[in-house]
Scaffold this active site. Sequence first.
Site, PDB file in Angstrom:
ATOM      1  N   ASP A  82       2.186  -1.694  -4.481  1.00  0.00           N
ATOM      2  CA  ASP A  82       0.790  -1.265  -4.369  1.00  0.00           C
ATOM      3  C   ASP A  82      -0.005  -1.957  -5.474  1.00  0.00           C
ATOM      4  O   ASP A  82       0.577  -2.422  -6.455  1.00  0.00           O
ATOM      5  CB  ASP A  82       0.682   0.263  -4.531  1.00  0.00           C
ATOM      6  CG  ASP A  82      -0.593   0.826  -3.900  1.00  0.00           C
ATOM      7  OD1 ASP A  82      -0.485   1.478  -2.837  1.00  0.00           O
ATOM      8  OD2 ASP A  82      -1.690   0.628  -4.464  1.00  0.00           O
ATOM      9  N   GLY A 139       0.836  -1.218   0.000  1.00  0.00           N
ATOM     10  CA  GLY A 139       0.000   0.000   0.000  1.00  0.00           C
ATOM     11  C   GLY A 139       0.859   1.252   0.000  1.00  0.00           C
ATOM     12  O   GLY A 139       0.499   2.284   0.579  1.00  0.00           O
ATOM     13  N   TYR A 167     -14.473  -0.519   9.953  1.00  0.00           N
ATOM     14  CA  TYR A 167     -13.058  -0.159  10.060  1.00  0.00           C
ATOM     15  C   TYR A 167     -12.534  -0.514  11.457  1.00  0.00           C
ATOM     16  O   TYR A 167     -11.503  -1.175  11.603  1.00  0.00           O
ATOM     17  CB  TYR A 167     -12.905   1.332   9.797  1.00  0.00           C
ATOM     18  CG  TYR A 167     -11.477   1.841   9.801  1.00  0.00           C
ATOM     19  CD1 TYR A 167     -10.557   1.402   8.861  1.00  0.00           C
ATOM     20  CD2 TYR A 167     -11.072   2.800  10.744  1.00  0.00           C
ATOM     21  CE1 TYR A 167      -9.262   1.897   8.851  1.00  0.00           C
ATOM     22  CE2 TYR A 167      -9.779   3.302  10.734  1.00  0.00           C
ATOM     23  CZ  TYR A 167      -8.872   2.847   9.784  1.00  0.00           C
ATOM     24  OH  TYR A 167      -7.593   3.341   9.776  1.00  0.00           O
ATOM     25  N   ASP A 189      -0.989  -7.185  -5.109  1.00  0.00           N
ATOM     26  CA  ASP A 189      -2.314  -7.241  -4.493  1.00  0.00           C
ATOM     27  C   ASP A 189      -2.179  -8.109  -3.249  1.00  0.00           C
ATOM     28  O   ASP A 189      -1.916  -9.316  -3.346  1.00  0.00           O
ATOM     29  CB  ASP A 189      -3.309  -7.859  -5.495  1.00  0.00           C
ATOM     30  CG  ASP A 189      -4.703  -8.020  -4.896  1.00  0.00           C
ATOM     31  OD1 ASP A 189      -4.871  -7.786  -3.679  1.00  0.00           O
ATOM     32  OD2 ASP A 189      -5.618  -8.393  -5.651  1.00  0.00           O
ATOM     33  N   LYS A 244      -9.738  -3.131  12.707  1.00  0.00           N
ATOM     34  CA  LYS A 244      -8.524  -2.633  13.378  1.00  0.00           C
ATOM     35  C   LYS A 244      -8.299  -3.326  14.719  1.00  0.00           C
ATOM     36  O   LYS A 244      -7.172  -3.715  15.046  1.00  0.00           O
ATOM     37  CB  LYS A 244      -8.591  -1.111  13.541  1.00  0.00           C
ATOM     38  CG  LYS A 244      -8.328  -0.361  12.239  1.00  0.00           C
ATOM     39  CD  LYS A 244      -6.921  -0.643  11.734  1.00  0.00           C
ATOM     40  CE  LYS A 244      -6.686  -0.203  10.325  1.00  0.00           C
ATOM     41  NZ  LYS A 244      -5.391  -0.611   9.785  1.00  0.00           N
ATOM     42  N   GLN A 297      -1.420   7.551   1.596  1.00  0.00           N
ATOM     43  CA  GLN A 297      -1.005   8.774   2.299  1.00  0.00           C
ATOM     44  C   GLN A 297       0.245   8.529   3.142  1.00  0.00           C
ATOM     45  O   GLN A 297       1.192   9.305   3.099  1.00  0.00           O
ATOM     46  CB  GLN A 297      -2.163   9.271   3.190  1.00  0.00           C
ATOM     47  CG  GLN A 297      -1.955  10.689   3.680  1.00  0.00           C
ATOM     48  CD  GLN A 297      -2.866  11.062   4.837  1.00  0.00           C
ATOM     49  OE1 GLN A 297      -3.632  10.241   5.352  1.00  0.00           O
ATOM     50  NE2 GLN A 297      -2.788  12.308   5.253  1.00  0.00           N
TER      51      GLN A 297
HETATM   52  N1  NAD Z   1      -4.014   8.104   7.144  1.00  0.00           N
HETATM   53  C1  NAD Z   1      -4.463   8.093   8.386  1.00  0.00           C
HETATM   54  O1  NAD Z   1      -4.872   9.131   8.910  1.00  0.00           O
HETATM   55  C2  NAD Z   1      -4.443   6.822   9.187  1.00  0.00           C
HETATM   56  C3  NAD Z   1      -4.788   6.867  10.544  1.00  0.00           C
HETATM   57  C4  NAD Z   1      -4.798   5.690  11.282  1.00  0.00           C
HETATM   58  C5  NAD Z   1      -4.413   4.495  10.694  1.00  0.00           C
HETATM   59  N2  NAD Z   1      -4.084   4.468   9.371  1.00  0.00           N
HETATM   60  C6  NAD Z   1      -3.734   3.164   8.806  1.00  0.00           C
HETATM   61  O2  NAD Z   1      -2.521   3.235   8.070  1.00  0.00           O
HETATM   62  C7  NAD Z   1      -2.565   2.355   6.944  1.00  0.00           C
HETATM   63  C8  NAD Z   1      -2.275   3.123   5.676  1.00  0.00           C
HETATM   64  O3  NAD Z   1      -3.174   4.214   5.591  1.00  0.00           O
HETATM   65  P1  NAD Z   1      -3.107   5.306   4.419  1.00  0.00           P
HETATM   66  O4  NAD Z   1      -3.729   6.525   4.980  1.00  0.00           O
HETATM   67  O5  NAD Z   1      -1.778   5.376   3.830  1.00  0.00           O
HETATM   68  O6  NAD Z   1      -4.166   4.656   3.398  1.00  0.00           O
HETATM   69  P2  NAD Z   1      -4.476   5.073   1.891  1.00  0.00           P
HETATM   70  O7  NAD Z   1      -5.916   4.778   1.644  1.00  0.00           O
HETATM   71  O8  NAD Z   1      -3.974   6.441   1.599  1.00  0.00           O
HETATM   72  O9  NAD Z   1      -3.571   4.036   1.087  1.00  0.00           O
HETATM   73  C9  NAD Z   1      -3.842   2.663   1.031  1.00  0.00           C
HETATM   74  C10 NAD Z   1      -3.106   2.101  -0.175  1.00  0.00           C
HETATM   75  O10 NAD Z   1      -3.425   0.702  -0.247  1.00  0.00           O
HETATM   76  C11 NAD Z   1      -3.547   0.363  -1.626  1.00  0.00           C
HETATM   77  N3  NAD Z   1      -4.345  -0.850  -1.765  1.00  0.00           N
HETATM   78  C12 NAD Z   1      -5.698  -0.989  -1.777  1.00  0.00           C
HETATM   79  N4  NAD Z   1      -6.036  -2.271  -1.966  1.00  0.00           N
HETATM   80  C13 NAD Z   1      -4.882  -2.968  -2.092  1.00  0.00           C
HETATM   81  C14 NAD Z   1      -4.569  -4.340  -2.315  1.00  0.00           C
HETATM   82  N5  NAD Z   1      -5.543  -5.271  -2.442  1.00  0.00           N
HETATM   83  N6  NAD Z   1      -3.282  -4.696  -2.374  1.00  0.00           N
HETATM   84  C15 NAD Z   1      -2.281  -3.774  -2.242  1.00  0.00           C
HETATM   85  N7  NAD Z   1      -2.512  -2.469  -2.058  1.00  0.00           N
HETATM   86  C16 NAD Z   1      -3.801  -2.070  -1.977  1.00  0.00           C
HETATM   87  C17 NAD Z   1      -4.208   1.577  -2.259  1.00  0.00           C
HETATM   88  O11 NAD Z   1      -3.978   1.608  -3.663  1.00  0.00           O
HETATM   89  C18 NAD Z   1      -3.545   2.724  -1.506  1.00  0.00           C
HETATM   90  O12 NAD Z   1      -2.423   3.216  -2.207  1.00  0.00           O
HETATM   91  C19 NAD Z   1      -3.955   1.698   6.988  1.00  0.00           C
HETATM   92  O13 NAD Z   1      -3.862   0.477   7.673  1.00  0.00           O
HETATM   93  C20 NAD Z   1      -4.766   2.668   7.802  1.00  0.00           C
HETATM   94  O14 NAD Z   1      -5.841   2.032   8.438  1.00  0.00           O
HETATM   95  C21 NAD Z   1      -4.087   5.600   8.608  1.00  0.00           C
END
Ligand code: NAD
Length: 317
Positions: free
Chosen positions: A34, A8, A142, A53, A146, A12
Amino acid sequence: MKKILITGALGQIGTALTARLRETYGTDNVIASDIQKPEHSSVVTDGIFENLDVTNQSLIEELVQKYEVDTIIHLAALLSAVAEAKPQLAWELNMGGLNNALEVARTYGLKFFTPSSIGAFGPETPKDKTPQVTLQRPTTMYGVTKVSGELLCDYYYQKFGVDTRGVRFPGLISYEALPGGGTTDYAVDIYYEALKSGAYTSFIDKGTYMDMMYMPDAVEAIVQLMEAPAEQLVHRNAFNVSAMSVCPEDFEKAIQAHLPEFNLSFEVDSVRQTIAESWPNAIDTTAAQTEWGFSPNYTLEKMTADMLEKLNVKITE
Ligand SMILES: NC(=O)c1ccc[n+]([C@@H]2O[C@H](COP(=O)([O-])OP(=O)(O)OC[C@H]3O[C@@H](n4cnc5c(N)ncnc54)[C@H](O)[C@@H]3O)[C@@H](O)[C@H]2O)c1
């Protein structure tokens, strides 16, 4: 950490983390992956990138073998608002992907990091100074994935000795990549709109406090926790981390210090407001501080100055 596979990586967190890890550990030692492959992202152009994936375990395994990976940083997941719209997909990706990545970590003896979230708490959790260990009965898909993920990582450590580590991230604010559909996304949108139009309509209601953190602190926290000596860690998988407890009006005030004309209004989205109200106002980060030295650098004011400066450059490019 010597050879790190990030799943992934185009999200972000991954966009910021990939750059930081390439800088610290060497471009050839970071394998970003990704399900998407946009041609112009620095994650794809500035180092090793593979399509992956995570719902397919053998594909994860192939990359681990190909690059002799010793650490997986597993970020692929659906975020809170999207997961509420697509609960079955959220379960398949958030739990199925995690289970696959953990199985590969077990088979090859890898170190493992995955983030949990303040979404792992629920409406019955104490809202202020939310303890490290407390009641967790989340009411969103979610949150269900988690809290289950936290437990599954604990299980892999206790049962199989996999070196699993993790944090509960609050809402993360960054300028590199747009957020992927979370409840705290307003805290990123507000800066873009402040610069573009001088006004923002918040989908989260006034007076709604949530924990937040600036991305450089989040990335630093991942590196610090992964580099901490194992014997120092008591909790391992779901350390509370946060840098500030803030509501939309706090952002308004901080932005107005730079852009006095900035105007904030409200048009509340009931789905995301309900999620926000089920989360804590301010979590207690003592365990992260004492066990591995968590100490964020950015206050709301310092983050606002940096966000506005960096976004201004990005928007006018
Ligand atoms: N951003 C936040 O504020 C935040 C806060 C708490 C926890 N998190 C956790 O951090 C982690 C990453 O969050 P993020 O904000 O970067 O998420 P995001 O949604 O920005 O990115 C997720 C990435 O996963 C990829 N993805 C989707 N399906 C996929 C698959 N089957 N195989 C491989 N890749 C795949 C997407 O293309 C995307 O680039 C997550 O577990 C999220 O729950 C994020």
